[in-house]
Structure formats: C-alpha cells, structure tokens
Design an enzyme around this catalytic site. Structure first.
Site, PDB file in Angstrom:
ATOM      1  N   CYS A   1      12.848 -46.726  -2.650  1.00  6.56           N
ATOM      2  CA  CYS A   1      12.134 -46.768  -1.519  1.00  6.56           C
ATOM      3  C   CYS A   1      11.120 -45.584  -1.507  1.00  6.56           C
ATOM      4  O   CYS A   1      11.006 -44.815  -2.305  1.00  6.56           O
ATOM      5  CB  CYS A   1      12.722 -46.745   0.063  1.00  6.56           C
ATOM      6  SG  CYS A   1      13.640 -45.123   0.013  1.00  6.56           S
TER       7      CYS A   1
ATOM      8  N   LYS B   1       8.723 -50.391  -8.668  1.00  7.94           N
ATOM      9  CA  LYS B   1       7.963 -49.349  -9.617  1.00  7.94           C
ATOM     10  C   LYS B   1       8.918 -48.486 -10.056  1.00  7.94           C
ATOM     11  O   LYS B   1       9.026 -47.935 -11.212  1.00  7.94           O
ATOM     12  CB  LYS B   1       6.675 -48.717  -8.771  1.00  7.94           C
ATOM     13  CG  LYS B   1       5.906 -47.808 -10.233  1.00  7.94           C
ATOM     14  CD  LYS B   1       5.205 -48.773 -11.126  1.00  7.94           C
ATOM     15  CE  LYS B   1       4.438 -47.946 -12.087  1.00  7.94           C
ATOM     16  NZ  LYS B   1       4.139 -48.947 -13.234  1.00  7.94           N
TER      17      LYS B   1
END
Length: 621
Positions: A2, A616
């Site tokens: 996050c 990512k």
C-alpha cells in the site's frame, strides 16, 4: 502492499495528502482514504476504486479551509478483507480518538481481535489494521496511560512486519510513526514534517529525508522530530537526499507510462554503461563495489518475479564468463527451504523496489546463519536495486544502483533489462579480477555492450509498428507458450510473465526441450508458441520443438536475428531483432517481447499501467 502519506504543517494538509496518494498509486491499490483533525475531531473520508473518486468525495463534503493542518492518507491493496470502502484505511477506534493507517501484515491480529471483542470492542472491518486504534484506546482506558505510553504499549504487542502512522484527537499537533521491517521515510521542510512509505510522495515539497529505524516510534510536529527508543527521547539529525531526477517522471507524449518506460531503455542502458565504464577499455569500480574477488567460489542469487527471470539470465552469463557455480532461489522459498551453507559465497539480492518483503527476510536469514560460522562462511552480500535509498541497500554491504529512474508501470520493463545488463557488467568485472577472460576478450564484450543502446534504439524505430500490427493479428489468442534455451530461457520466462501480467492471456515459459515433456498436451489449434532463438543455442533442436507444436495446430512466432530461409519455412510470424552478440541479443529480445505484450494488452483495452490484482511493490511476505 500500500501507500502511506502524512503531513503536519502550517497550511491545509489536503493537497499534500491527495497529491501524495496520486504519486503512490503506481504501487497498486484498490481503495484509498484520508483522515485529518479539525475542531477537535478526526474526520475520515474513504472510497473504493480510483483516487479520483476519493477526491470527488472530499470536495463534495469539505471546503479546502475546512481540512486542517494535520492528516494522514492511505492507498490500500487488499490482503486482509475484500477491497471495500469499509475495509479502506484510515481506521478509527470506537470513540474516534485515534486514526491509523498501516502497511504490511500484523500476524497476531486474530488473537488480538478476539481478545478485544471479548472485552467489548466492536469491529467494523475485516482488516488487521483496525486492531491498532482499538488496542491503543483499550490500553489508554484500562491502564490509564498517557497517549504516547498507550501507543507504545499497543505497538509492543503487535507481531509481524509492518509500518503504521497514527494521529490522536487529543494531540492535534503530532503524528506518530513506527516501522518494523517495512520502511517509512520522513520529510523535513520549511515549517512542516511529512512521512511516506515512498519518498516519491514527498519530493514536490522537500529534498531532505530521514529514514526511520526498525522498532522506533517517531513523533513529528511542525518543527520537530523526536524518536522514542529504549525508554528515552532523542532528536536525531540523520538525513539523506534522494536523486530527484530519478524520482520525477511523466508520460511525455506516450499513451502510458509502460510504453514510455519501454522506450526509455535505450537511455537507461546507455547511462548504466557510461556510469560503469571508466574509460574506453576498462571496467570502473565507480566506488560501488569493493568485493574480495579472489575469495569468491560460489554465487547464490535471490530474487522474485521479473527480478528472478533476470537472475536466470545472470546465472548463465556468470557461469559462462567466470566458470563458477551459480544457484538461483526465489526469495519466498529461500527462508523456508534453506540451501546448503557453502563457503566463499557471494549472495546477490535482486529487487526493483528494494522493499520486497520476501527479499528482506531472506537477507536477514542469510546474514544470521553465517554470523557465527568459520571465516570462510563470511556473508558477502550484494544487492541490485533501482532505489539506492531502499531497505535492501541498508541490509547489504555492497549495492549496484540500476540508475533506471522510477518505473511507474506495474510490469517491469527498463528495470528488467538494467538488471540483466548489471549481471553482464558484474561478470566482466569479476572475469577481469579472476583472469577467466583475456583482456582482448573482455574488450570485445565491452564493445558489444556499447553497441547495445544503439541496437535497442534501432529496434524501437524500425520494428515497433510491425510488432503492433502483429499483436493486432494475434489478439484473440487465448493460450501461449514461450520457449528458449540457455540465455533465452530467462527471456522466455520474462516474456511469458509480461504477457500474463498485462494482457491476462494464460501463458507459460519453458526450456525449449521441455515442451515435449508435458506442456505439449495443452497445444491445440491457435495455441501461440513464441520461440526465442539464435545460432549459438542449439538452433536445430529449438526449431524441432517448434515444429512439433506446429504439427498439433500451434501458431509459431520467432524472435531472432537469424537470416536463414529455414526460419521462414518453419515459422508463421517473425520479429527480427538487430544482429548483435549472443548475450546482448537476450536483452534486445526482451524489449521486443515487452512491445508485443504491450500491444496485445492495448488491443484488449486493458489498463496497462495498472493491471488487475497486481502491485508494484510487494512488501508483504
């Protein structure tokens, strides 16, 4: 998995939080939210989906002046609980005294949640993060503690690798920050302090950063940072500056960041070559590496995802040029299936972000198990990463900086080729010191490396339109296999991963000779077989594997620089790459496969920069 942002300063925190969340969105997220203190109340705004929805919700409910000078924000990637608004961060306790955002995993949250529930606490979400504000409030009330004491007491009971940022209604001028093996970075500006899980969110506002250490509680206010550790407060001055040019990016004239980053590769690799090669015919130490070269008898490489595929290419390069055994391990497997402890081993940890949870744990385990061994088992640790300020660089004695600039697209492109080239340059450096190659041979390799950016530029100019056309012809393919040998095996696996990630087509990569040992059972009409081939990698047997698939209805696509009539007789489609050396060809092949995956996804109408279900930076284990 996050993004975290926090700000306390003289002006409204609104723009800093929203802009910060925007910049953190490249890491992947499915919901977002902010919390701020105004008029002795913590206000929380959350939404599922894109940050634009959160902006609309904020604008519909608050004027800018109504949002105070202290706040926290969060982009969530669901790990505990579905991606819903109720599960989005920040989370509050029942009385609205504390708001919390968290990154990572709290391993004992079920036990803590059960304990708090039995004692009268009602939970609204399914997340592990909601335990934190309730536990702080419980400690404060039942143990009659001050706010700082209650926070410290609660944090001491949490197990796992996580970071958290907390605001308290009754301390409206302070933000509490804490990390344990999941990094947070503090930013110091003129009349403000900020915090984020990634410096990219802070760079519009400051150039001065401070790295929090594990198990430290930091308390930031407008003008001060205090660290509480081992029973006392200190006021540290440790700071670092990130390379802002690497962190600032935009799409320029490209349709997506991913396409821009594919095109960036000619420049990225040129910069990496220039920074590594000191003079016309030598390999520069560049202050980065001071390895005890002659002592190294073994290599072990630890990596995940695309970095693992780059490591497979690196293994072949290292063994070919240095003739020393190389073992490649998944970061997620290393800690539970420890390989034998070999003497004189260089451990290379490869991570694009430098924050991959499995990688950080693997490094800690490797250091720990070698700590009290005989000196021949001394831990030689080297990292290859795109962020020279990341956690992985702090855990390894040496580091190679990819210098690729920030990569926004979730699917690795320029960082993959930079990792592969870094292995090549490292292998030449070691070959020079270990005398496994003659000077003349090293110079020949260096000449080929210098030609690599030009070859990639040529490919992008000459072949992109034909690859785009080819992708349009093949967009209805529902099943695909990539095959290659030696150096091309890692490229095949990476090509399959790329197509899988952004086009959502089921595909796998295999050693060319292995397709007949099982995978061929899945080959049927319109199955796509992509073969990466070159004359030095058993071309005939690779062709034979392709023809065997074609006999069962497969469509054949070759990635090659071979000029041979047999290519046109065997394959239905051909992507030509520039003629270049074998090792460099594995890199140019990867660029072709990136373009192919990109345009396959493009014609399917997918969100290429933010593919579904992917993040990512995978900070959880």
């Amino acid at each position: 998995m996050c993004g975290i942002i926090g700000y306390v300063g003289e002006g409204s925190c609104r723009d800093v939080l929203i802009n910060g969340l925007d910049k953190l969105s490249y890491r992947g997220y499915d919901s977002a939210g902010i919390a701020f203190i105004k008029n002795s109340k913590i206000n929380v705004v959350r939404s599922k989906g894109r940050i634009e929805k959160l902006k609309e919700k904020i604008n519909d409910n608050f004027q800018k002046f109504e949002i105070g000078n202290i706040g926290i924000g969060h982009t969530r990637w669901a790990t505990h609980g579905e991606p819903t608004e109720i599960n989005a961060h920040p989370h509050l306790d029942a009385e609205g005294q504390f708001a919390v955002v968290q990154n990572g995993v709290i391993e004992n949250y079920v036990q803590l949640k059960n304990y708090l529930t039995v004692n009268g606490t009602y939970f609204l979400s399914d997340t592990d993060a909601e335990v934190i504000p309730h536990l702080i409030a419980y400690k404060q009330k039942h143990l009659k503690l001050q706010i700082v004491e209650a926070i410290l007491c609660a944090l001491s009971e949490l197990k796992g690798n996580f970071s958290t940022v907390i605001i308290a209604r009754d301390m409206p001028d302070s933000i509490f920050v804490y990390q344990n093996k999941t990094a947070l970075t503090l930013g110091k500006g003129s009349n403000f302090y900020s915090v984020s899980s990634d410096p990219i969110a802070l760079i519009p506002y400051t150039k001065n950063f401070i790295q929090l250490h594990d198990r430290e509680l930091g308390i930031i206010s407008i003008s001060q940072l205090a660290i509480y550790n081992k029973g006392k407060f200190t006021y540290p001055s440790r700071r670092f500056k990130a390379n802002l040019n690497d962190l600032i990016t935009n799409k320029a004239s490209f349709d997506s960041y991913t396409l821009k980053e594919i095109h960036d590769q000619k420049k990225v690799l040129r910069n990496l070559i220039i920074s590594t090669l000191q003079s016309e015919k030598s390999i520069d130490e560049s202050g980065q590496l001071h390895l005890e070269y002659k002592k190294i008898k073994n290599f072990q490489i630890i990596a995940c995802g695309s970095s693992f595929n780059a490591a497979l290419v690196g293994k072949v390069i290292l063994e070919k040029l240095i003739r020393i055994p190389v073992h490649v391990y998944y970061g997620s497997e290393f800690k539970t299936n420890l390989p034998p402890l070999l003497p004189c081993t260089l451990t290379i940890a490869v991570s694009q972000s430098g924050e991959t949870g499995d990688m950080l744990s693997a490094i800690e385990i490797e250091k720990s198990r070698r700590k009290f061994q005989n000196t021949v088992y001394k831990p030689y640790l080297l990292s290859i990463t795109n962020k020279n300020y990341s956690s992985i660089t702090k855990k390894t004695a040496q580091s190679i900086d990819l210098k690729a600039g920030i990569e926004i697209g979730v699917a690795a492109t320029k960082t993959f080729t930079a990792q592969t080239l870094s292995f090549y340059l490292l292998a030449l450096k070691l070959a020079e010191h270990k005398f496994t190659l003659r000077k003349k041979e090293i110079n020949k390799h260096l000449d080929e490396i210098r030609n690599l950016p030009k070859a990639i530029a040529h490919l992008l100019i000459k072949d992109e339109s034909s690859i785009k056309w080819l992708s349009k012809q093949l967009k209805e393919i529902s099943k695909c296999f990539y095959i290659g040998k030696g150096l091309n095996l890692g490229s095949a696996l990476e090509g399959a991963l790329k197509l899988k990630e952004i086009s959502y087509i089921h595909c796998d990569g295999y050693a060319a000779g292995e397709i007949k040992h099982g995978p061929i059972a899945l080959v049927e009409n319109n199955t796509l077989i992509i073969t990466i081939t070159d004359p030095e990698q058993s071309q005939e047997s690779t062709f034979a594997s392709s023809q065997e698939a074609k006999a069962r209805g497969a469509v054949l696509l070759a990635i090659t620089h071979i000029e041979d009539s047999s290519i046109y007789q065997t394959f239905d489609f051909i992507i030509k790459i520039p003629k270049i050396s074998q090792i460099c060809a594995s890199i140019t092949s990867s660029v072709s496969l990136q373009l192919f995956a990109y345009y396959m996804a493009y014609y399917k109408g997918n969100d290429i920069d933010k593919p579904r279900n992917l993040a990512k930076s995978v900070t959880v284990e």
